[in-house]
Design a protein around this motif. Structure first.
Motif, PDB file in Angstrom:
ATOM      1  N   GLY A  90       5.240  30.293   4.840  1.00  0.00           N
ATOM      2  CA  GLY A  90       5.602  31.661   5.175  1.00  0.00           C
ATOM      3  C   GLY A  90       4.648  32.320   6.139  1.00  0.00           C
ATOM      4  N   THR A  91       3.686  33.048   5.606  1.00  0.00           N
ATOM      5  CA  THR A  91       2.822  33.918   6.411  1.00  0.00           C
ATOM      6  C   THR A  91       2.216  33.219   7.607  1.00  0.00           C
ATOM      7  OG1 THR A  91       2.291  35.218   4.443  1.00  0.00           O
ATOM      8  CG2 THR A  91       0.826  35.436   6.344  1.00  0.00           C
ATOM      9  N   LYS A  92       1.568  32.102   7.372  1.00  0.00           N
ATOM     10  CA  LYS A  92       0.826  31.457   8.459  1.00  0.00           C
ATOM     11  C   LYS A  92       1.720  30.709   9.431  1.00  0.00           C
ATOM     12  CE  LYS A  92      -3.478  31.269   5.858  1.00  0.00           C
ATOM     13  NZ  LYS A  92      -4.567  30.435   5.309  1.00  0.00           N
ATOM     14  N   LEU A  93       2.972  30.498   9.043  1.00  0.00           N
ATOM     15  CA  LEU A  93       3.925  29.904   9.972  1.00  0.00           C
ATOM     16  C   LEU A  93       4.428  30.935  10.962  1.00  0.00           C
ATOM     17  CD1 LEU A  93       5.934  27.727  10.970  1.00  0.00           C
ATOM     18  CD2 LEU A  93       7.450  28.418   9.088  1.00  0.00           C
ATOM     19  N   VAL A  94       4.734  32.134  10.493  1.00  0.00           N
ATOM     20  CA  VAL A  94       5.391  33.130  11.342  1.00  0.00           C
ATOM     21  C   VAL A  94       4.412  34.131  11.944  1.00  0.00           C
ATOM     22  CG1 VAL A  94       7.525  32.889  10.042  1.00  0.00           C
ATOM     23  CG2 VAL A  94       5.923  34.708   9.432  1.00  0.00           C
ATOM     24  N   THR A  95       3.118  33.991  11.655  1.00  0.00           N
ATOM     25  CA  THR A  95       2.090  34.824  12.288  1.00  0.00           C
ATOM     26  C   THR A  95       1.027  33.893  12.854  1.00  0.00           C
ATOM     27  OG1 THR A  95       0.779  35.029  10.253  1.00  0.00           O
ATOM     28  CG2 THR A  95       2.504  36.667  10.607  1.00  0.00           C
ATOM     29  N   GLY A  96      -0.131  34.405  13.156  1.00  0.00           N
ATOM     30  CA  GLY A  96      -1.213  33.543  13.620  1.00  0.00           C
ATOM     31  C   GLY A  96      -1.540  33.741  15.079  1.00  0.00           C
ATOM     32  N   SER A  97      -2.278  32.794  15.627  1.00  0.00           N
ATOM     33  CA  SER A  97      -2.733  32.874  17.018  1.00  0.00           C
ATOM     34  C   SER A  97      -1.543  33.010  17.959  1.00  0.00           C
ATOM     35  CB  SER A  97      -3.541  31.628  17.382  1.00  0.00           C
ATOM     36  OG  SER A  97      -4.663  31.478  16.536  1.00  0.00           O
ATOM     37  N   PRO A  98      -1.498  34.052  18.770  1.00  0.00           N
ATOM     38  CA  PRO A  98      -0.333  34.244  19.642  1.00  0.00           C
ATOM     39  C   PRO A  98      -0.287  33.231  20.775  1.00  0.00           C
ATOM     40  CG  PRO A  98      -2.027  35.844  20.179  1.00  0.00           C
ATOM     41  CD  PRO A  98      -2.507  35.112  18.948  1.00  0.00           C
ATOM     42  N   VAL A  99       0.917  32.987  21.253  1.00  0.00           N
ATOM     43  CA  VAL A  99       1.107  32.235  22.495  1.00  0.00           C
ATOM     44  C   VAL A  99       1.121  33.262  23.616  1.00  0.00           C
ATOM     45  CG1 VAL A  99       2.717  30.842  23.835  1.00  0.00           C
ATOM     46  CG2 VAL A  99       2.331  30.328  21.409  1.00  0.00           C
ATOM     47  N   ASN A 100       0.097  33.246  24.438  1.00  0.00           N
ATOM     48  CA  ASN A 100      -0.056  34.274  25.477  1.00  0.00           C
ATOM     49  C   ASN A 100       0.621  33.858  26.780  1.00  0.00           C
ATOM     50  OD1 ASN A 100      -1.535  36.300  24.077  1.00  0.00           O
ATOM     51  ND2 ASN A 100      -3.332  34.984  24.145  1.00  0.00           N
ATOM     52  N   GLY A 101       1.927  33.703  26.698  1.00  0.00           N
ATOM     53  CA  GLY A 101       2.659  33.367  27.908  1.00  0.00           C
ATOM     54  C   GLY A 101       2.644  34.516  28.900  1.00  0.00           C
ATOM     55  N   VAL A 102       2.624  34.174  30.167  1.00  0.00           N
ATOM     56  CA  VAL A 102       2.658  35.166  31.247  1.00  0.00           C
ATOM     57  C   VAL A 102       3.812  34.811  32.190  1.00  0.00           C
ATOM     58  CG1 VAL A 102       0.197  35.694  31.115  1.00  0.00           C
ATOM     59  CG2 VAL A 102       0.969  33.852  32.618  1.00  0.00           C
ATOM     60  N   TYR A 103       4.198  35.781  32.996  1.00  0.00           N
ATOM     61  CA  TYR A 103       5.368  35.644  33.873  1.00  0.00           C
ATOM     62  C   TYR A 103       4.926  36.140  35.239  1.00  0.00           C
ATOM     63  CZ  TYR A 103      10.356  36.568  35.196  1.00  0.00           C
ATOM     64  OH  TYR A 103      11.594  36.617  35.782  1.00  0.00           O
ATOM     65  N   LYS A 104       4.767  35.230  36.187  1.00  0.00           N
ATOM     66  CA  LYS A 104       4.130  35.590  37.447  1.00  0.00           C
ATOM     67  C   LYS A 104       4.985  35.232  38.658  1.00  0.00           C
ATOM     68  CE  LYS A 104       0.560  37.188  35.360  1.00  0.00           C
ATOM     69  NZ  LYS A 104       0.378  38.666  35.291  1.00  0.00           N
ATOM     70  N   LEU A 105       4.945  36.132  39.632  1.00  0.00           N
ATOM     71  CA  LEU A 105       5.624  35.899  40.903  1.00  0.00           C
ATOM     72  C   LEU A 105       4.939  34.743  41.638  1.00  0.00           C
ATOM     73  CD1 LEU A 105       7.765  37.009  42.956  1.00  0.00           C
ATOM     74  CD2 LEU A 105       5.890  38.350  43.950  1.00  0.00           C
TER      75      LEU A 105
END
Length: 462
Positions: free
Chosen positions: A328-343
């Motif tokens: 539960g908790t640690k599957l759906v939370t945790g270290s974020p994936v910091n994707g970016v969207y760049k020209l």
């Protein structure tokens, strides 16, 4: 007379979302930039944006790309209603924009192309998950929603893939994260990503039914306490629940786990109960699981309670007798994936960001993956004009052409199979939990040359 926007909080206090709201689920600056582009006559210039991560989360050797299906659904349904346009106008923020901006929104449709790696594909730092090629205002506007769905689903899918890899194929893995997900919408995405990443089932009823799956779950301590108090004993509580749901595991750690297992063993051994499973949610899971196994040798033992891939690895190493896990908790939370969207390109001009620590590669790119004996050995990040070398497979595929989907979306089972194959193709050093080493990503000579030229201003508008 002033028109009150339909989203006035006194009229609609609920913060819910439907497909009709997709266009406004964005950051303000996407709209203000689109208005500026329109005023400058640039809104229809062809632009290419790529979505990627600069670095992987700590202790992650790979990511499993996920969320493309919801991203494409968003693009397909992108519209601005007259009420939404009126609500934007009523803010006063857009008082100085050109009238043509409102006409643009009124006729809004996504008309561009989308290139993407298939969901369930392992990707690494600086590799684009997808590329949007569209008129500048469209490609800019969609950034926020694309990042939201792909970043979050990629996080959950990657955690699910790692959990499956550590727990093994025989373990039953259940997604229990709805109450810990960041919102009701996120809980649906988390359930989907978890199943696509390798878990067997979800307790989220809505998600399961929408995905054509069977929801799965057990019981809570509240039922045991309520029925024990009203019917006289924990054993009576178990018997009552089992009478209505004979296939559901029983939660046995409300009071005394071993005593509960002993009571159940007597019923099982006497033929009064056919028990499929029990769940442990607290205590020393190694010791308790061994004691329960000795009492109920033919019954599956499930464990839950803030478990993650590291905890499961420790339990297995200590010899815990556990057949399945609720995550539960640690599957759906945790270290974020910091994707970016760049020209990366505008009007056929390659562009790049040169800020310290945030440098990007210019131009439209392709990922070329090399395999040897079924294992991914190296990735080459090149330009779309590069030719694949021997043993290389291009990963980015054209999935939307001029706003139209080119093929039906894959099934959840197909994505899950791809995820499993992707993880299997990675080396042990990439899959390990501690200090993993990612697959090397080489930069092609043509991309290196374009990067140097762009830094120097070669190819930019004279």
């Amino acid at each position: 007379m002033t028109t009150i926007p339909i989203w006035d909080t006194q009229q609609t206090p609920e913060l819910n979302i439907s497909a009709a709201d997709y266009s406004l689920l964005t950051d303000l600056y996407q709209l203000t930039m689109a208005a500026c582009y329109t005023g400058e006559g640039l809104e229809q210039k062809q632009a290419s944006f790529e979505l990627f991560v600069r670095r992987l989360p700590e202790d992650f050797g790979y990511l499993i790309a996920m969320g493309l299906a919801q991203a494409l659904e968003y693009l397909e349904k992108l519209r601005f209603s007259p009420e939404q346009i009126a609500a934007l106008q009523a803010t006063g923020i857009f008082a100085h924009v050109e009238e043509s901006f409102w006409s643009l929104l009124a006729e809004a449709r996504f008309t561009g192309d989308v290139w993407a790696v298939p969901e369930g594909t392992a990707v690494f730092a600086n590799e684009p998950f997808l590329r949007v090629e569209a008129p500048l205002w469209q490609a800019q506007l969609v950034e926020t929603y694309l990042l939201n769905t792909i970043n979050y689903q990629t996080l959950v899918a990657t955690r699910a893939a790692r959990l499956r890899d550590i727990a093994g194929e025989q373990a039953t893995l259940l997604e229990f994260g709805t109450r810990r997900a960041f919102s009701p919408q996120a809980s649906l995405w988390a359930a989907r990503a978890a199943l696509a990443g390798g878990l067997d089932a979800t307790s989220n009823v809505l998600a399961a039914l929408q995905l054509g799956q069977q929801p799965s779950g057990t019981m809570a301590h509240a039922l045991v306490m309520a029925l024990s108090a009203m019917e006289g004993s924990e054993g009576e509580a178990f018997s009552a629940f089992h009478r209505y749901f004979p296939g559901a595991p029983l939660l046995i750690d409300t009071y005394d786990t071993v005593a509960a297992a002993q009571q159940l063993a007597e019923k099982v051994n006497s033929g009064k109960m056919q028990l499929s499973g029990v769940r442990l949610d607290s205590g020393d899971l190694v010791s308790l699981s061994k004691q329960v196994r000795s009492l109920l040798p033919e019954v599956d033992i499930f464990a839950s309670g803030d478990l993650d891939e590291w905890e499961i690895a420790k339990l297995k190493a200590a010899g815990a007798e556990i057949d399945g896990y609720g995550l539960g908790t640690k599957l759906v939370t945790g270290s974020p994936v910091n994707g970016v969207y760049k020209l990366v390109e505008i009007n056929n001009i390659p562009v790049m960001k040169q800020s310290s620590g945030k440098v990007t590669y210019p131009g439209r790119k392709q990922i070329f993956r090399s395999y040897a004996e079924g294992k991914a050995t190296v990735d080459r990040l090149g330009l779309i004009t590069d030719t694949p070398l021997a043993q290389e497979t291009p990963l980015l595929q054209l999935v939307v052409k001029q706003g139209q989907h080119l093929q039906p979306p894959p099934t959840l089972a197909e994505i899950r199979q791809r995820t499993a194959a992707s993880v299997t193709s990675l080396s042990e050093q990439t899959r390990r939990l501690d200090n993993p080493i990612s697959v090397p990503v080489e930069i092609s000579s043509t991309l290196q040359e374009l990067t140097e030229q762009t830094k120097k201003g070669v190819g930019s508008r004279e």
